[in-house]
Design a protein around this motif. Structure first.
Motif, PDB file in Angstrom:
ATOM      1  N   PHE A 165      -6.403   8.110 -14.779  1.00  0.00           N
ATOM      2  CA  PHE A 165      -5.139   7.382 -14.680  1.00  0.00           C
ATOM      3  C   PHE A 165      -4.101   8.305 -14.065  1.00  0.00           C
ATOM      4  CE2 PHE A 165      -7.538   6.057 -18.385  1.00  0.00           C
ATOM      5  CZ  PHE A 165      -7.598   4.686 -18.246  1.00  0.00           C
ATOM      6  N   ILE A 166      -3.411   7.819 -13.037  1.00  0.00           N
ATOM      7  CA  ILE A 166      -2.361   8.582 -12.360  1.00  0.00           C
ATOM      8  C   ILE A 166      -1.122   7.693 -12.329  1.00  0.00           C
ATOM      9  CG2 ILE A 166      -1.730   9.856 -10.268  1.00  0.00           C
ATOM     10  CD1 ILE A 166      -4.785   9.599  -9.513  1.00  0.00           C
ATOM     11  N   TRP A 167       0.018   8.197 -12.754  1.00  0.00           N
ATOM     12  CA  TRP A 167       1.212   7.368 -12.781  1.00  0.00           C
ATOM     13  C   TRP A 167       2.460   8.228 -12.626  1.00  0.00           C
ATOM     14  CZ3 TRP A 167      -1.444   9.103 -16.906  1.00  0.00           C
ATOM     15  CH2 TRP A 167      -0.737   9.709 -17.936  1.00  0.00           C
ATOM     16  N   PRO A 168       3.551   7.617 -12.123  1.00  0.00           N
ATOM     17  CA  PRO A 168       4.807   8.361 -12.003  1.00  0.00           C
ATOM     18  C   PRO A 168       5.450   8.545 -13.382  1.00  0.00           C
ATOM     19  CG  PRO A 168       5.110   6.095 -11.272  1.00  0.00           C
ATOM     20  CD  PRO A 168       3.654   6.257 -11.595  1.00  0.00           C
ATOM     21  N   THR A 169       6.056   9.716 -13.591  1.00  0.00           N
ATOM     22  CA  THR A 169       6.810   9.985 -14.814  1.00  0.00           C
ATOM     23  C   THR A 169       8.234  10.371 -14.420  1.00  0.00           C
ATOM     24  OG1 THR A 169       6.285  12.347 -14.875  1.00  0.00           O
ATOM     25  CG2 THR A 169       4.719  10.845 -15.957  1.00  0.00           C
ATOM     26  N   ALA A 170       9.104  10.498 -15.401  1.00  0.00           N
ATOM     27  CA  ALA A 170      10.488  10.875 -15.117  1.00  0.00           C
ATOM     28  C   ALA A 170      10.565  12.251 -14.454  1.00  0.00           C
ATOM     29  CB  ALA A 170      11.307  10.864 -16.407  1.00  0.00           C
TER      30      ALA A 170
ATOM     31  N   VAL B 119       0.845  -1.192   0.000  1.00  0.00           N
ATOM     32  CA  VAL B 119       0.000   0.000   0.000  1.00  0.00           C
ATOM     33  C   VAL B 119       0.880   1.242   0.000  1.00  0.00           C
ATOM     34  CG1 VAL B 119      -1.647   1.359   1.360  1.00  0.00           C
ATOM     35  CG2 VAL B 119      -1.992  -1.100   1.052  1.00  0.00           C
ATOM     36  N   GLU B 120       1.846   1.281   0.894  1.00  0.00           N
ATOM     37  CA  GLU B 120       2.745   2.426   0.952  1.00  0.00           C
ATOM     38  C   GLU B 120       3.534   2.561  -0.347  1.00  0.00           C
ATOM     39  OE1 GLU B 120       6.488   3.997   3.605  1.00  0.00           O
ATOM     40  OE2 GLU B 120       5.000   2.721   4.580  1.00  0.00           O
ATOM     41  N   GLN B 121       4.013   1.457  -0.898  1.00  0.00           N
ATOM     42  CA  GLN B 121       4.759   1.509  -2.154  1.00  0.00           C
ATOM     43  C   GLN B 121       3.883   2.034  -3.287  1.00  0.00           C
ATOM     44  OE1 GLN B 121       6.063  -2.534  -2.535  1.00  0.00           O
ATOM     45  NE2 GLN B 121       7.556  -2.360  -0.886  1.00  0.00           N
ATOM     46  N   GLN B 122       2.630   1.641  -3.331  1.00  0.00           N
ATOM     47  CA  GLN B 122       1.734   2.047  -4.410  1.00  0.00           C
ATOM     48  C   GLN B 122       1.376   3.529  -4.343  1.00  0.00           C
ATOM     49  OE1 GLN B 122       0.844  -0.223  -6.831  1.00  0.00           O
ATOM     50  NE2 GLN B 122       0.049   1.524  -7.945  1.00  0.00           N
ATOM     51  N   LEU B 123       1.355   4.111  -3.147  1.00  0.00           N
ATOM     52  CA  LEU B 123       0.976   5.517  -2.977  1.00  0.00           C
ATOM     53  C   LEU B 123       2.166   6.475  -2.946  1.00  0.00           C
ATOM     54  CD1 LEU B 123      -1.758   5.117  -0.211  1.00  0.00           C
ATOM     55  CD2 LEU B 123      -2.117   5.499  -2.660  1.00  0.00           C
ATOM     56  N   ALA B 124       3.366   5.964  -2.723  1.00  0.00           N
ATOM     57  CA  ALA B 124       4.539   6.812  -2.488  1.00  0.00           C
ATOM     58  C   ALA B 124       4.819   7.799  -3.618  1.00  0.00           C
ATOM     59  CB  ALA B 124       5.768   5.944  -2.231  1.00  0.00           C
ATOM     60  N   PHE B 125       4.576   7.412  -4.860  1.00  0.00           N
ATOM     61  CA  PHE B 125       4.901   8.285  -5.982  1.00  0.00           C
ATOM     62  C   PHE B 125       4.086   9.579  -5.984  1.00  0.00           C
ATOM     63  CE2 PHE B 125       1.198   6.180  -7.701  1.00  0.00           C
ATOM     64  CZ  PHE B 125       0.627   7.094  -8.568  1.00  0.00           C
TER      65      PHE B 125
END
Length: 160
Positions: A123-128, A21-27
């Motif tokens: 959709f929410i995702w980490p980018t560079a 859970v923490e890993q999935q939200l950290a970004f």
């Protein structure tokens, strides 16, 4: 506090939610803006309650003063993440969210409008360079269309 109490508190905090859970939200955690809109847009997302969920405090002054608060966390009972948002006008929304293939989250929304039933996929995702956020919608179970995309970048902090 003695060392036993500290150890017990640390154990409780560590078991408040699965590590995934923490890993999935950290970004999502950070002080964000949209490039070119630094003076008018801020979304400050911070951990809350032993890193169990993220609270985002958004100020958008592009078209007047708009303020909202969003909470994103894990719903153990539902087996999914939950996004809840409230703004100063009294509007609110709650959406279930699921891990997606871009190491981010996809949130599913639904509301009734003058046009009928509007369903959304956000959709929410980490980018560079930060975060990508894209939304699609379907009206009355019609085809999905792109609503738009924004890219968050970290805010430059002024000296204290």
């Amino acid at each position: 506090m003695n060392s036993l109490t500290i150890a017990l508190l640390a154990a409780v905090a560590a078991n408040a939610h699965p590590a995934e859970v923490e890993q999935q939200l950290a970004f999502m955690v950070g002080d964000w803006t949209i490039k070119g809109l630094e003076a008018n847009y801020r979304d400050n997302c911070t951990w809350f309650d032993a890193r169990s969920f993220v609270i985002c405090d958004t100020t958008d002054n592009r078209r007047g003063n708009h303020h909202s608060i969003a909470v994103l966390g894990w719903s153990a009972a539902g087996g999914h993440y939950t996004y809840q948002q409230y703004d100063e006008s009294g509007r609110s929304r709650t959406e279930p969210c699921y891990a997606n293939s871009e190491k981010g989250l996809t949130c599913l929304g639904e509301m009734r409008t003058k046009d009928g039933l509007v369903q959304t996929r956000s959709f929410i995702w980490p980018t560079a360079s930060g975060l990508g956020i894209r939304q699609e919608k379907s009206v009355n179970a019609g085809p999905w269309t792109d609503v738009g995309r924004i890219d968050y970048v970290r805010r430059a902090h002024s000296p204290q």
